[in-house]
Design a protein around this motif. Structure first.
Motif, PDB file in Angstrom:
ATOM      1  N   ARG A  97       0.816  -1.211   0.000  1.00 14.71           N
ATOM      2  CA  ARG A  97       0.000   0.000   0.000  1.00 14.71           C
ATOM      3  C   ARG A  97       0.850   1.263   0.000  1.00 14.71           C
ATOM      4  NH1 ARG A  97      -5.083  -1.786   4.016  1.00 14.71           N
ATOM      5  NH2 ARG A  97      -6.145  -3.012   2.392  1.00 14.71           N
ATOM      6  N   ASP A 123      -7.028   1.272   3.923  1.00 19.18           N
ATOM      7  CA  ASP A 123      -6.300   1.650   2.718  1.00 19.18           C
ATOM      8  C   ASP A 123      -6.383   3.164   2.510  1.00 19.18           C
ATOM      9  OD1 ASP A 123      -4.833   1.402   0.404  1.00 19.18           O
ATOM     10  OD2 ASP A 123      -6.161  -0.081  -0.520  1.00 19.18           O
ATOM     11  N   TRP A 127     -11.027   4.542  -0.024  1.00 19.99           N
ATOM     12  CA  TRP A 127     -10.329   3.435   0.650  1.00 19.99           C
ATOM     13  C   TRP A 127     -11.184   2.179   0.758  1.00 19.99           C
ATOM     14  CZ3 TRP A 127     -10.547   8.441   2.510  1.00 19.99           C
ATOM     15  CH2 TRP A 127     -11.595   8.744   3.386  1.00 19.99           C
ATOM     16  N   PRO A 185     -10.787   0.821  -3.519  1.00 21.79           N
ATOM     17  CA  PRO A 185      -9.534   1.395  -4.007  1.00 21.79           C
ATOM     18  C   PRO A 185      -9.286   1.155  -5.490  1.00 21.79           C
ATOM     19  CG  PRO A 185      -9.115  -0.603  -2.738  1.00 21.79           C
ATOM     20  CD  PRO A 185     -10.572  -0.292  -2.571  1.00 21.79           C
TER      21      PRO A 185
END
Length: 497
Positions: free
Chosen positions: A60, A305, A447, A450
Motif C-alpha cells: 500500500r 487503505d 479506501w 480502491p
C-alpha cells in the motif's frame, strides 16, 4: 543544574506575585517521565524497524509513493509551483543539493526542495486522502526524498529504510487524528495537513536520521510550534503552501532536533492549563503509542487503505461527480447523444454541509476544485471530470454556466460532513417534468473501493508523462515497485527530474 536552580529561584517571586501555582511552573521546568504519551511516540519512531512493515503495508505504501510522485510531477507544470520555485531561487542563496520535481538541473537546499515539491504535490488537489481527513503523502514524501538527497552518495538510505521513514510519517499522522472526534469531520477551522502533516514529516525525517527517542520526541514538539494554517485559504493559490510548509518545516524540526534543540517533553500529553497538541483539537484525548515488539506492529495503513483521486479536486467532489456521471448516461440515452442545458429545468444536490466546498459560481480553477456545483455540472455535461475540466476555457463554457444557474443544494441530516460516512446525490428535473436521479455512496478510488494497480498506474502514466519521457515513466514504475529491495535509493532520486 546550578543555572537551572538560579533560574527557578529568580522566577519564584514572579509567579508568587502573579498568583501562579508552583505546579504550573514545574510543568515547564521538569523533564517528562519516561511513560508520557510524548515519550512513547519518540520511542516508537526510534525503535520501529523495517521488519515491522508487513507485506500489505509495503504494498500500500509503494502505491502511495508512486501516486504522490505522479501528482508532484504534473503539479510542477502549474502556476503556483512556478511562483514557489521562483521565490526560492530568487530569495535564497543557491544550494545544489536536493532535486526538484520535473526540473532537470534544478536543485535547492533540502528544506526548500521539500517545500516546492510539497507545493507541487498539492497544487492541483490531486494527492491522496485518508480518514480522518488529511493528505498524508505530500507532507512526508518530499521531505524524505530531499533528506535522502542530502546524504552522501556512499551512505544513501536503502529503499526499505526510505519506505520505513515514509510509513512512520503516515502512521504518526493517523494516530494523532484518531484521538479527536472533531478530526473525523471535514475541517472548518484549520487545514489538517498543516498540523499533522508537519508532525508526520518531522517523525519520518527523525526516523531516517536515526535520532534517539529523546530527540525524536523533541522533533515532534518543535514541529508543533511550526504548524497550522486557516481554512480561509482553501480554494486559493495559497492552499498548496500548506503541504509545502508541512514537508519543509517537519524536515527543519528534525534537523533542529538532531543538533540538540529541545522543546516541550509533554507536547502530546494532556496537561491541564497548558495546551500542547490540544491547541489544534480541543477534544484531543491522547493515548500512548506502543513500541514494536517481536510480534511486530499493526500499522494503521494495514487496517485502512488510502483514498486515491481519479481527477484533481477536493475529495468531496468525487461523490457528486460519480452521481452526476450516472445521470449523464441517462440523459444521453434520452437525447441525441449529448447533454444540453435546454433539457434541464432544475438540478438538486444532496450533499454534506461544508461551507468551503459549497461554491455556486467558482471563478478560478482553485475554487472550481472546491465546488460541489461545478463538479456535478461538469460531470453532467461530459460524463466525467478530468484534468482538463479545470482549464480556464472549460470553466467559462456557456453550457456549464447555464447549468450552474439551475443548481440547488440540500443538506440531509443523514449525510454528515465525514469522508467515511457521506454520500452524494444528484437529482435532475427535465423540462418535460421527468426526474432523473444518481447517487454515490462510495466512489471508485475511496479506501473502501480502491483503485486497482492498473488504474493507479494509468493515472501515474498520465501525470508523470506530462513532464517525463515514457521510458523514464516506466522506469519509475519499476523502481518504486522494487523499492524495498534496492540497496540504496539513488535509482529513485535520479528519475525524479
Amino acid at each position: 543544574y546550578s543555572l537551572l536552580f538560579v533560574l527557578q529561584k529568580s522566577i519564584r517571586p514572579v509567579w508568587a506575585a502573579r498568583g501562579l501555582h508552583k505546579s504550573a511552573v514545574e510543568v515547564l521546568n521538569h523533564p517528562a517521565p519516561e511513560d508520557t504519551v510524548t515519550a512513547s511516540y519518540g520511542k516508537f519512531i526510534s525503535k520501529v524497524k523495517p521488519q515491522h512493515l508487513s507485506s500489505m503495508v509495503l504494498h500500500r505504501s509503494k502505491r502511495m509513493v508512486l501516486d504522490s510522485i505522479g501528482v508532484g510531477l504534473i503539479g510542477s507544470t502549474t502556476d503556483v509551483f512556478e511562483l514557489a520555485l521562483q521565490h526560492c531561487q530568487h530569495m535564497y542563496a543557491p544550494d545544489d543539493i536536493s532535486s526538484v520535481y520535473g526540473r532537470r538541473g534544478t536543485r535547492l537546499s533540502p528544506t526548500l526542495a521539500a517545500f516546492v515539491n510539497g507545493v507541487a504535490t498539492h497544487s492541483m488537489d490531486f494527492d491522496d486522502t485518508w480518514h480522518p481527513a488529511t493528505h498524508p503523502s505530500g507532507a512526508v514524501l518530499p521531505a524524505v526524498l530531499a533528506l535522502s538527497d542530502m546524504m552522501p552518495n556512499n551512505s544513501k538510505p536503502r529503499g526499505l529504510d526510505l519506505l520505513l521513514a515514509f510509513n512512520v510519517g503516515i502512521e504518526i499522522q493517523g494516530r494523532l487524528m484518531r484521538f479527536s472526534n472533531e478530526a473525523h469531520n471535514i475541517p472548518k477551522r484549520f487545514h489538517p495537513p498543516s498540523v499533522v502533516g508537519t508532525m508526520g514529516s518531522a517523525a519520518a525525517c527523525a526516523r531516517l536520521l536515526s535520532l534517539d527517542h529523546s530527540r525524536c520526541s523533541h522533533a515532534l514538539a518543535i514541529a508543533a510550534s511550526l504548524s497550522g494554517a486557516p481554512m480561509a485559504n482553501a480554494a486559493t493559490q495559497s492552499k498548496p503552501l500548506h503541504i509545502g510548509n508541512a514537508s519543509r518545516l517537519g524536515l527543519e524540526a528534525a534537523l533542529l532536533a538532531s543538533r540538540g534543540l529541545e522543546a516541550s517533553p509533554l507536547v502530546l500529553d494532556a496537561v491541564a492549563g497548558v495546551a500542547g497538541f490540544s491547541a489544534f483539537y480541543e477534544d484531543y484525548l491522547p493515548q500512548p503509542l506502543e513500541s514494536p515488539n517481536s510480534d511486530g506492529h499493526m500499522f494503521l495503513l494495514e487496517e485502512q487503505d488510502m483514498g486515491f483521486k481519479r481527477f484533481p479536486a477536493h475529495l468531496g467532489m468525487h461523490w457528486v461527480a460519480d452521481a452526476a456521471a450516472s445521470v449523464h448516461k441517462l440523459l444521453v440515452g434520452l437525447g441525441p447523444g449529448t447533454v444540453s442545458p435546454a433539457q434541464v429545468q432544475d438540478i438538486l444536490l444532496r450533499v454534506p454541509k461544508s461551507k468551503y466546498i459549497n461554491r455556486p459560481f467558482p471563478d478560478s480553477e482553485h475554487e472550481a476544485r472546491h465546488s460541489f456545483q461545478f463538479n456535478a455540472c461538469s460531470a453532467l455535461l461530459d460524463g466525467e471530470v478530468t484534468v482538463q475540466s479545470f482549464t480556464p476555457a472549460a470553466i467559462m463554457r456557456p453550457d456549464l454556466i447555464a447549468l450552474l444557474s439551475r443548481v440547488r443544494v440540500e443538506h440531509p441530516q443523514d449525510n454528515p460532513a465525514n469522508f467515511n460516512r457521506m454520500y452524494g446525490e444528484v437529482q435532475v428535473t427535465l423540462v418535460g417534468g421527468d426526474i432523473l436521479k444518481g447517487r454515490c455512496d462510495t466512489f471508485y478510488g475511496h479506501w473502501r473501493n480502491p483503485l486497482t494497480n492498473e488504474s493507479l498506474r494509468k493515472k501515474f502514466r498520465n501525470n508523470a508523462g506530462t513532464v517525463l519521457p515514457s521510458e523514464q515513466v516506466e522506469r519509475l514504475i519499476d523502481v518504486v515497485e522494487e523499492l524495498d529491495r534496492l540497496d540504496d535509493c539513488r535509482a529513485l532520486l535520479s528519475l525524479l527530474q
